[in-house]
Scaffold this active site. Structure first.
Site, mmCIF file in Angstrom:
data_model
loop_
_atom_site.group_PDB
_atom_site.id
_atom_site.type_symbol
_atom_site.label_atom_id
_atom_site.label_comp_id
_atom_site.label_asym_id
_atom_site.label_seq_id
_atom_site.Cartn_x
_atom_site.Cartn_y
_atom_site.Cartn_z
ATOM 1 N N ASP A 166 99.542 -38.370 22.129
ATOM 2 C CA ASP A 166 98.729 -38.749 21.218
ATOM 3 C C ASP A 166 98.609 -39.895 20.672
ATOM 4 O O ASP A 166 98.754 -41.073 20.921
ATOM 5 C CB ASP A 166 99.300 -37.076 20.363
ATOM 6 C CG ASP A 166 100.408 -37.512 19.519
ATOM 7 O OD1 ASP A 166 100.649 -38.906 19.428
ATOM 8 O OD2 ASP A 166 100.844 -37.412 18.465
ATOM 9 N N HIS A 219 122.692 -36.851 35.631
ATOM 10 C CA HIS A 219 123.305 -35.636 35.778
ATOM 11 C C HIS A 219 122.404 -34.762 35.519
ATOM 12 O O HIS A 219 122.688 -32.946 35.935
ATOM 13 C CB HIS A 219 124.124 -35.581 34.405
ATOM 14 C CG HIS A 219 125.560 -36.898 34.453
ATOM 15 N ND1 HIS A 219 125.758 -36.774 33.387
ATOM 16 C CD2 HIS A 219 125.691 -37.537 35.462
ATOM 17 C CE1 HIS A 219 127.100 -37.998 33.939
ATOM 18 N NE2 HIS A 219 126.108 -38.253 35.008
ATOM 19 N N ARG A 258 128.816 -31.507 41.330
ATOM 20 C CA ARG A 258 128.628 -30.633 40.206
ATOM 21 C C ARG A 258 127.266 -30.506 39.258
ATOM 22 O O ARG A 258 127.413 -29.542 38.815
ATOM 23 C CB ARG A 258 130.196 -31.337 39.772
ATOM 24 C CG ARG A 258 130.109 -32.934 39.163
ATOM 25 C CD ARG A 258 131.226 -32.853 38.357
ATOM 26 N NE ARG A 258 131.306 -33.868 37.506
ATOM 27 C CZ ARG A 258 131.082 -35.100 37.989
ATOM 28 N NH1 ARG A 258 131.457 -35.679 38.652
ATOM 29 N NH2 ARG A 258 130.658 -36.044 37.100
ATOM 30 N N HIS A 259 126.707 -31.493 39.291
ATOM 31 C CA HIS A 259 125.234 -32.060 38.285
ATOM 32 C C HIS A 259 124.776 -31.241 38.928
ATOM 33 O O HIS A 259 123.280 -30.221 38.144
ATOM 34 C CB HIS A 259 124.921 -32.400 38.834
ATOM 35 C CG HIS A 259 125.859 -34.091 37.758
ATOM 36 N ND1 HIS A 259 126.440 -34.612 36.576
ATOM 37 C CD2 HIS A 259 126.485 -35.309 38.445
ATOM 38 C CE1 HIS A 259 127.710 -35.409 36.176
ATOM 39 N NE2 HIS A 259 127.491 -35.901 37.179
ATOM 40 N N GLY A 278 107.789 -33.861 19.414
ATOM 41 C CA GLY A 278 106.504 -32.895 19.338
ATOM 42 C C GLY A 278 106.325 -32.408 21.274
ATOM 43 O O GLY A 278 105.852 -31.385 21.892
#
Length: 145
Positions: A7, A97, A131-132, A69
């Site tokens: 922006d 992760h 595992r992630h 935002g």
């Protein structure tokens, strides 16, 4: 291809990131804004997030004064995992992760030098999977609820 948007509060930072991406030989698509005239961040962060979600762009970088935002806007788009980043460790771990596909920066929070370092780490860090992957799948399942 990297989607990039901002922006009015982060035009200078967006331009610095674009120059940095060019220096690294990376392509980007600029979703605006290109003016410091007051504008509404969803008009730029939203289309950038849609481009990432659709596969038109591989990842996205969005900026505003705080990064809040634009990150909230991006995360409203199905398939987006956007992290608001202001430090190196989070930039690395959110890729390893969480497999984030977008990042947000606050031009009023991080300086240009730190922002570019965060961008580099975020772009250069791979998702670890394992595992992630299970955790990312569980997180993304909430989109359908």
């Amino acid at each position: 291809m990297i989607a990039i948007a901002c922006d009015h509060g982060a035009v200078a930072l967006k331009e610095a990131i674009k120059a940095h991406l060019t220096q690294r030989g990376l392509e980007y698509k600029d979703f605006g804004t290109n003016s410091t005239d007051s504008c509404d961040y969803p008009d730029f962060a939203g289309p950038a997030a849609l481009a990432v979600a659709s596969g038109e762009c591989d990842r996205g970088i969005v900026c505003c004064t705080t990064g809040l935002g634009v990150s909230i806007t991006a995360n409203k788009v199905r398939g987006i995992r956007c992290a608001l980043l202001s430090d190196i460790m989070s930039a690395r771990l959110t890729r390893q992760h969480n497999d984030t596909n977008m990042m947000a920066l606050g031009a009023g929070v991080v300086g240009e030098k730190l922002a570019l370092e965060i961008v580099d780490i975020w772009l250069d860090t791979a998702f670890e999977g394992g595992r992630h992957q299970r955790r990312v799948e569980k997180m993304m399942a909430y989109e359908g609820k």
